[in-house]
Design a protein around this motif. Sequence first.
Motif, PDB file in Angstrom:
ATOM      1  N   LYS A   4       0.835  -1.199   0.000  1.00 38.86           N
ATOM      2  CA  LYS A   4       0.000   0.000   0.000  1.00 38.86           C
ATOM      3  C   LYS A   4       0.870   1.249   0.000  1.00 38.86           C
ATOM      4  CE  LYS A   4      -3.909  -1.943   2.463  1.00 38.86           C
ATOM      5  NZ  LYS A   4      -4.799  -1.814   3.607  1.00 38.86           N
ATOM      6  N   THR A   5       0.371   2.297  -0.598  1.00 43.24           N
ATOM      7  CA  THR A   5       1.053   3.586  -0.623  1.00 43.24           C
ATOM      8  C   THR A   5       0.677   4.383   0.621  1.00 43.24           C
ATOM      9  OG1 THR A   5       0.975   3.591  -3.027  1.00 43.24           O
ATOM     10  CG2 THR A   5       1.357   5.705  -1.957  1.00 43.24           C
ATOM     11  N   ILE A   6       1.645   5.035   1.219  1.00 45.27           N
ATOM     12  CA  ILE A   6       1.385   5.909   2.362  1.00 45.27           C
ATOM     13  C   ILE A   6       0.962   7.271   1.816  1.00 45.27           C
ATOM     14  CG2 ILE A   6       2.402   7.073   4.353  1.00 45.27           C
ATOM     15  CD1 ILE A   6       4.316   4.659   4.558  1.00 45.27           C
ATOM     16  N   GLN A   7      -0.197   7.725   2.232  1.00 47.45           N
ATOM     17  CA  GLN A   7      -0.740   8.974   1.720  1.00 47.45           C
ATOM     18  C   GLN A   7      -0.297  10.163   2.566  1.00 47.45           C
ATOM     19  OE1 GLN A   7      -2.559   9.143  -1.154  1.00 47.45           O
ATOM     20  NE2 GLN A   7      -2.123   6.967  -1.330  1.00 47.45           N
ATOM     21  N   PHE A   8       0.036  11.264   1.908  1.00 52.23           N
ATOM     22  CA  PHE A   8       0.389  12.485   2.602  1.00 52.23           C
ATOM     23  C   PHE A   8      -0.662  13.575   2.400  1.00 52.23           C
ATOM     24  CE2 PHE A   8       4.668  10.680   2.553  1.00 52.23           C
ATOM     25  CZ  PHE A   8       5.050  10.937   3.854  1.00 52.23           C
ATOM     26  N   ASN A   9      -1.790  13.236   1.781  1.00 51.03           N
ATOM     27  CA  ASN A   9      -2.838  14.229   1.575  1.00 51.03           C
ATOM     28  C   ASN A   9      -3.428  14.631   2.911  1.00 51.03           C
ATOM     29  OD1 ASN A   9      -2.448  13.881  -1.141  1.00 51.03           O
ATOM     30  ND2 ASN A   9      -4.135  12.452  -1.374  1.00 51.03           N
ATOM     31  N   ILE A  10      -3.666  15.932   3.069  1.00 49.19           N
ATOM     32  CA  ILE A  10      -4.190  16.453   4.324  1.00 49.19           C
ATOM     33  C   ILE A  10      -5.499  17.186   4.051  1.00 49.19           C
ATOM     34  CG2 ILE A  10      -3.775  18.027   6.253  1.00 49.19           C
ATOM     35  CD1 ILE A  10      -0.771  17.717   5.664  1.00 49.19           C
ATOM     36  N   SER A  21       1.960  21.166  10.312  1.00 43.86           N
ATOM     37  CA  SER A  21       3.144  21.743   9.660  1.00 43.86           C
ATOM     38  C   SER A  21       4.153  20.660   9.306  1.00 43.86           C
ATOM     39  CB  SER A  21       3.800  22.789  10.556  1.00 43.86           C
ATOM     40  OG  SER A  21       2.961  23.891  10.745  1.00 43.86           O
ATOM     41  N   ALA A  22       4.368  19.707  10.213  1.00 43.12           N
ATOM     42  CA  ALA A  22       5.312  18.612   9.964  1.00 43.12           C
ATOM     43  C   ALA A  22       4.840  17.744   8.797  1.00 43.12           C
ATOM     44  CB  ALA A  22       5.473  17.772  11.224  1.00 43.12           C
ATOM     45  N   LEU A  23       3.528  17.454   8.737  1.00 49.49           N
ATOM     46  CA  LEU A  23       3.008  16.656   7.630  1.00 49.49           C
ATOM     47  C   LEU A  23       3.125  17.391   6.300  1.00 49.49           C
ATOM     48  CD1 LEU A  23      -0.152  15.059   9.262  1.00 49.49           C
ATOM     49  CD2 LEU A  23       1.942  13.893   8.555  1.00 49.49           C
ATOM     50  N   ARG A  24       2.877  18.689   6.308  1.00 48.18           N
ATOM     51  CA  ARG A  24       3.037  19.474   5.069  1.00 48.18           C
ATOM     52  C   ARG A  24       4.488  19.452   4.602  1.00 48.18           C
ATOM     53  NH1 ARG A  24      -0.871  23.731   7.242  1.00 48.18           N
ATOM     54  NH2 ARG A  24      -2.799  23.167   6.200  1.00 48.18           N
ATOM     55  N   LYS A  25       5.413  19.613   5.544  1.00 44.55           N
ATOM     56  CA  LYS A  25       6.836  19.583   5.202  1.00 44.55           C
ATOM     57  C   LYS A  25       7.230  18.205   4.669  1.00 44.55           C
ATOM     58  CE  LYS A  25      11.405  20.666   6.993  1.00 44.55           C
ATOM     59  NZ  LYS A  25      12.184  21.143   8.121  1.00 44.55           N
ATOM     60  N   ALA A  26       6.755  17.136   5.314  1.00 47.02           N
ATOM     61  CA  ALA A  26       7.047  15.778   4.858  1.00 47.02           C
ATOM     62  C   ALA A  26       6.499  15.545   3.454  1.00 47.02           C
ATOM     63  CB  ALA A  26       6.466  14.753   5.833  1.00 47.02           C
ATOM     64  N   SER A  27       5.312  16.060   3.189  1.00 43.39           N
ATOM     65  CA  SER A  27       4.713  15.918   1.866  1.00 43.39           C
ATOM     66  C   SER A  27       5.543  16.624   0.807  1.00 43.39           C
ATOM     67  CB  SER A  27       3.294  16.478   1.882  1.00 43.39           C
ATOM     68  OG  SER A  27       2.696  16.355   0.623  1.00 43.39           O
ATOM     69  N   ILE A  35       9.326  10.347  -3.929  1.00 43.72           N
ATOM     70  CA  ILE A  35       9.099   9.166  -3.097  1.00 43.72           C
ATOM     71  C   ILE A  35       7.684   9.135  -2.531  1.00 43.72           C
ATOM     72  CG2 ILE A  35      11.532   8.844  -2.510  1.00 43.72           C
ATOM     73  CD1 ILE A  35      10.944  10.191   0.193  1.00 43.72           C
ATOM     74  N   SER A  36       6.846  10.010  -2.969  1.00 44.02           N
ATOM     75  CA  SER A  36       5.492  10.081  -2.411  1.00 44.02           C
ATOM     76  C   SER A  36       4.624   8.897  -2.800  1.00 44.02           C
ATOM     77  CB  SER A  36       4.814  11.391  -2.809  1.00 44.02           C
ATOM     78  OG  SER A  36       4.744  11.501  -4.218  1.00 44.02           O
ATOM     79  N   ASP A  37       5.007   8.151  -3.826  1.00 49.87           N
ATOM     80  CA  ASP A  37       4.213   7.000  -4.252  1.00 49.87           C
ATOM     81  C   ASP A  37       4.846   5.669  -3.868  1.00 49.87           C
ATOM     82  OD1 ASP A  37       2.217   8.558  -5.409  1.00 49.87           O
ATOM     83  OD2 ASP A  37       3.274   8.678  -7.314  1.00 49.87           O
ATOM     84  N   MET A  38       5.834   5.697  -2.965  1.00 47.77           N
ATOM     85  CA  MET A  38       6.486   4.453  -2.557  1.00 47.77           C
ATOM     86  C   MET A  38       5.559   3.614  -1.691  1.00 47.77           C
ATOM     87  SD  MET A  38      10.364   5.611  -1.636  1.00 47.77           S
ATOM     88  CE  MET A  38      10.966   3.957  -1.357  1.00 47.77           C
ATOM     89  N   SER A  39       5.617   2.302  -1.893  1.00 46.79           N
ATOM     90  CA  SER A  39       4.840   1.387  -1.061  1.00 46.79           C
ATOM     91  C   SER A  39       5.595   1.141   0.244  1.00 46.79           C
ATOM     92  CB  SER A  39       4.632   0.057  -1.790  1.00 46.79           C
ATOM     93  OG  SER A  39       5.878  -0.624  -1.892  1.00 46.79           O
ATOM     94  N   GLN A  40       4.913   0.539   1.197  1.00 41.70           N
ATOM     95  CA  GLN A  40       5.559   0.195   2.464  1.00 41.70           C
ATOM     96  C   GLN A  40       6.721  -0.769   2.224  1.00 41.70           C
ATOM     97  OE1 GLN A  40       4.697   1.444   5.622  1.00 41.70           O
ATOM     98  NE2 GLN A  40       6.644   0.533   6.155  1.00 41.70           N
ATOM     99  N   ASP A  41       6.546  -1.712   1.310  1.00 39.97           N
ATOM    100  CA  ASP A  41       7.620  -2.653   0.995  1.00 39.97           C
ATOM    101  C   ASP A  41       8.836  -1.941   0.411  1.00 39.97           C
ATOM    102  OD1 ASP A  41       6.128  -4.809   1.892  1.00 39.97           O
ATOM    103  OD2 ASP A  41       5.333  -5.255  -0.106  1.00 39.97           O
TER     104      ASP A  41
END
Length: 55
Positions: A4-10, A21-27, A35-41
């Motif tokens: 699964k892909t980890i989502q950064f959408n807020i 703020s931290a989530l926006r910066k991480a996104s 790397i925003s579309d990387m799977s957990q694997d």
Amino acid sequence: MQNKTIQFNINSDDTDTPGISALRKASKIANKYNISDMSQDEINVEIAESRKSSD
């Protein structure tokens, strides 16, 4: 484990908390380095590889 892909959408109001703020910066960083579309694997493989190179 599912791949699964980890989502950064807020979805939030305009409240700017330290966590939001931290989530926006991480996104932004994830998008910058493509790397925003990387799977957990894939993330786990990257972590394992980085640990090998630091030994």
